[in-house]
Design a protein around this motif. Structure first.
Motif, mmCIF file in Angstrom:
data_model
loop_
_atom_site.group_PDB
_atom_site.id
_atom_site.type_symbol
_atom_site.label_atom_id
_atom_site.label_comp_id
_atom_site.label_asym_id
_atom_site.label_seq_id
_atom_site.Cartn_x
_atom_site.Cartn_y
_atom_site.Cartn_z
ATOM 1 N N VAL A 433 0.820 -1.216 0.000
ATOM 2 C CA VAL A 433 0.000 0.000 0.000
ATOM 3 C C VAL A 433 0.850 1.260 0.000
ATOM 4 N N PHE A 434 1.900 1.289 0.818
ATOM 5 C CA PHE A 434 2.640 2.546 1.023
ATOM 6 C C PHE A 434 3.967 2.620 0.267
ATOM 7 N N GLY A 435 4.472 1.462 -0.177
ATOM 8 C CA GLY A 435 5.729 1.475 -0.915
ATOM 9 C C GLY A 435 6.941 1.830 -0.086
ATOM 10 N N ASN A 436 6.828 1.751 1.251
ATOM 11 C CA ASN A 436 7.949 2.077 2.130
ATOM 12 C C ASN A 436 8.935 0.899 2.139
ATOM 13 N N LYS A 437 10.152 1.128 1.633
ATOM 14 C CA LYS A 437 11.100 0.030 1.474
ATOM 15 C C LYS A 437 11.522 -0.583 2.807
#
Length: 688
Positions: A433-437
């Motif tokens: 959902v957020f693409g936070n690596k």
């Protein structure tokens, strides 16, 4: 020895809960052959006492009863006493909790059950005050001597009940596989009858988050566009995020609220709750773009990484409710403490978090909670919103610094495969959902930890501590890990995770599946055999292992073009459909599977150099009935869904397929989404 207290056999165990009882004067045994054989040799009844490390009333009963020498002498004289950590041995807990239910007694923890030497139950209960406990021990001991035949006959009847057909137990006599719009709407209608329209949630106090029900309701709204459902989802998620059940300072959720308004929590923090709530709030953000849900996900993952993650990459099980002998002391503040800490800003802080001079909790202490969004609070108090948000951040930092010097709640530092799998999926969902690596890095670290430390050969182990994995894996270990690996594949396109999910599923089919009933047993046929081999059907605070297995088979059937998987999934859903229609509040994950089968699941394949970027663009939209497969290069694959899919003219290409039939390949997310929306019927139900 601790002081002058002699240790019992539990001193050699790894479970923090069992170790808490290692210096009781009770002659505790862990569950195992030694205790069971002793009962048979001495012809003594068995007392099985089951609890877990974060259980408040378990601690109370230990202080009041199990630490008292006179009560311990009574227990040691007449019984073989066995202590069980329900999180370590959920199979034992399930058998004897079912027995308590058959006795028409109220279940819960601590769970205290009396057994014959053959481990067959004849009486039990939960928490007993010390006087009542002493009286009960005497009565049971006398009855075992004077009325042995009646007790044995009663125990036989309960044992027969425990071994009855699971479907017959719920009156499910025939399979009914017809997935229909009218039935889907009935599921939503029957679930909505329990809505608390004022405070959110289902029913009255106490209130548990129950993520599986809200994940289904998100899907129901997506399919039906029923605004009433979306309103209830938002009401519930906001109330929980604003309430005392959510740690307003450090992030993360307590296990449940004792009141209807989510304000007063039972303060223990469990990994399984927080893992699932990360998934729920991430998905709710994807569907609504509500910024509050974004904040909850980020803060909860920060809490989990800070306070429950081991250096090896596994996640510990829980934090206790109590510290310094008081429930919630670590998380609450008196007005004086706040004034000393915050100075002139304390009145605004106390207005924001509803702290009072007398306290809104025990011992003059305050549970911090909110009522309204920052935007509204800032306006009411003539503040700029960004100024308020900066103040809140500073307040939290100051309170976290104070908490850092307090006596911390006890940590249950065992690592459970099933709960870690829920966390793994939560992290992968958050990354989707957020693409936070960083979320993906945590997920990959956790997946590698589980497979390196809690899997040996084809088998999973349930628990890990101090470098050692133990206890044969249960169905939820296999089911939850399979589901998490399927999601991990979707966010990485690394085939190893999907192939591992298939291997785990094939093992469960070989070792857990009951061909007669068409469902999975909870325990491996190669492991210890208790007096009953149970099946788990009802979804509860975690989804039932059978509902997750049915979902896994549905998804794997699509990935691998495997009709056997698909037909087994269909049959499992058909077996429970009648109960699903009647009692959806206990069947939330089954209801989500019903949604997946109601309209064809979109099989979306992305091939080409920008496959990850294309996936990220597609998943910025809420499309819950979808599986993703992909590759950046056209290498050899073991996944049928990827076969013969190429990047046309070297350009990243998307294939949208339904029921093994693909539409024209496209090169943009917008075109792919249009194909998905055009293929999926969108009935508009009137509001429930």
């Amino acid at each position: 020895m601790t002081g002058n207290k002699k240790a019992n056999r539990l001193i050699h165990e790894s479970s923090p809960y069992l170790l808490q009882h290692a210096h009781n004067p009770v002659d505790w045994y862990p569950w195992g052959e030694e205790a069971l054989q002793k009962a048979k040799q001495e012809d003594k009844p068995i007392l099985v006492s089951i609890g877990y490390a974060a259980c408040h009333w378990c601690h109370v009963m230990e202080r009041e009863a199990f630490e008292q020498k006179s009560i311990a002498e009574l227990m040691n004289s007449h019984f073989v006493c066995i202590k069980v950590d329900r999180e370590e041995r959920p199979d034992v807990d399930a058998v004897y909790m079912d027995a308590i239910s058959a006795m028409a007694l109220q279940g819960g923890w601590p769970l205290n059950v009396f057994l014959t030497p053959e481990a067959k139950p004849f009486y039990g209960g939960t928490y007993f005050p010390p006087k009542q406990w002493k009286e009960l021990l005497g009565s049971i001991a006398e009855a075992y001597t004077s009325h042995r035949q009646e007790l044995d006959e009663s125990a036989e009847q309960f044992a027969d009940h425990l071994n009855q057909n699971e479907l017959a137990k719920y009156g499910l006599q025939q399979k009914n596989y017809h997935v229909r719009e009218d039935d889907f709407k009935l599921i939503g209608h029957n679930l909505s009858r329990n809505f608390d329209k004022k405070n959110g949630g289902l029913g009255s106090a106490p209130k548990f988050p129950m993520p599986v029900n809200y994940l289904f309701l998100l899907r129901y709204h997506h399919h039906s566009s029923d605004q009433t459902i979306l309103n209830h989802i938002n009401l519930t998620l906001r109330k929980m995020a604003y309430g005392g059940i959510y740690d307003q300072v450090g992030g993360g959720f307590a296990r449940y609220s004792v009141d209807e308004e989510w304000l007063v929590p039972h303060f223990e923090k469990m990994l399984y709750d927080n893992a699932q709530l990360v998934s729920l709030y991430a998905e709710a953000y994807q569907a609504t773009r509500e910024s509050l849900y974004h904040d909850v996900v980020y803060q909860t993952i920060a809490f989990l990484e800070r306070e429950l993650m081991s250096g090896e990459g596994g996640f510990y099980s829980s934090l206790d409710a109590d510290s310094e002998g008081e429930e919630g002391r670590f998380y609450t503040f008196t007005k004086d403490e706040l004034q000393e800490l915050l100075g002139d800003e304390e009145p605004l802080f106390s207005k924001y978090y509803h702290a009072t001079v007398t306290g809104n909790f025990e011992h003059g202490r305050n549970i911090l909670y909110r009522r309204i969004p920052d935007e509204k609070f800032a306006k009411e108090n003539e503040l700029e919103q960004d100024v308020l948000e900066e103040m809140v951040t500073t307040w939290k930092e100051k309170l976290m610094e104070v908490r850092a010097h307090r006596v911390r709640p006890a940590l249950d530092d065992k690592v459970l495969t099933s709960w870690n799998a829920l966390m793994l999926k939560g992290l992968a969902d958050a990354y989707l959902v957020f693409g936070n690596k960083h979320f993906l890095e945590l997920a990959l670290q956790n997946a590698r930890f589980i497979l390196a430390n809690m899997k040996k050969g084809d088998k999973l182990y349930h628990t890990y501590k101090a470098g050692k994995a133990s206890v044969d894996g249960f169905l939820d270990d296999y089911a939850f890990l399979t589901r998490a690996l399927l999601r991990l594949y979707e966010v990485t396109f690394e085939e190893q995770w999907l192939l591992e999910a298939k291997r785990l599923t094939d093992y469960t089919l070989e070792n857990f599946f009951d061909e007669t009933e068409g469902l999975f047993f909870y325990t491996d046929k190669t492991g210890e055999q208790l007096i009953a081999r149970k099946k788990e059907i009802l979804d509860n605070v975690v989804p039932s292992s059978n509902s997750v297995m049915a979902t896994n088979l549905h998804l794997l059937g699509l990935y691998f073009d495997e009709d056997r998987y698909t037909s087994l999934s269909d049959d499992m859903l058909a077996s429970v459909k009648e109960l699903l229609l009647k009692e959806p509040s206990h069947m939330g994950n089954w209801a989500s599977l019903y949604f997946h089968k109601l309209t064809p699941t979109a099989e979306v394949v992305i091939v080409g150099p920008e496959a990850p970027e294309m996936r990220a663009e597609l998943t910025s939209f809420y499309t819950p009935n979808i599986i993703l497969a992909g590759a950046t290069a056209e290498d050899k694959t073991d996944i049928p869904l990827l076969e013969h899919r190429t990047a046309i003219n070297g350009k990243t290409t998307v294939y949208v397929c339904y029921n093994r039939t693909c539409q024209l390949p496209v090169h943009t997310a917008a075109e792919a989404l249009k194909q998905m929306q055009g293929a999926e019927p969108q009935p508009k139900f009137p509001s429930l």
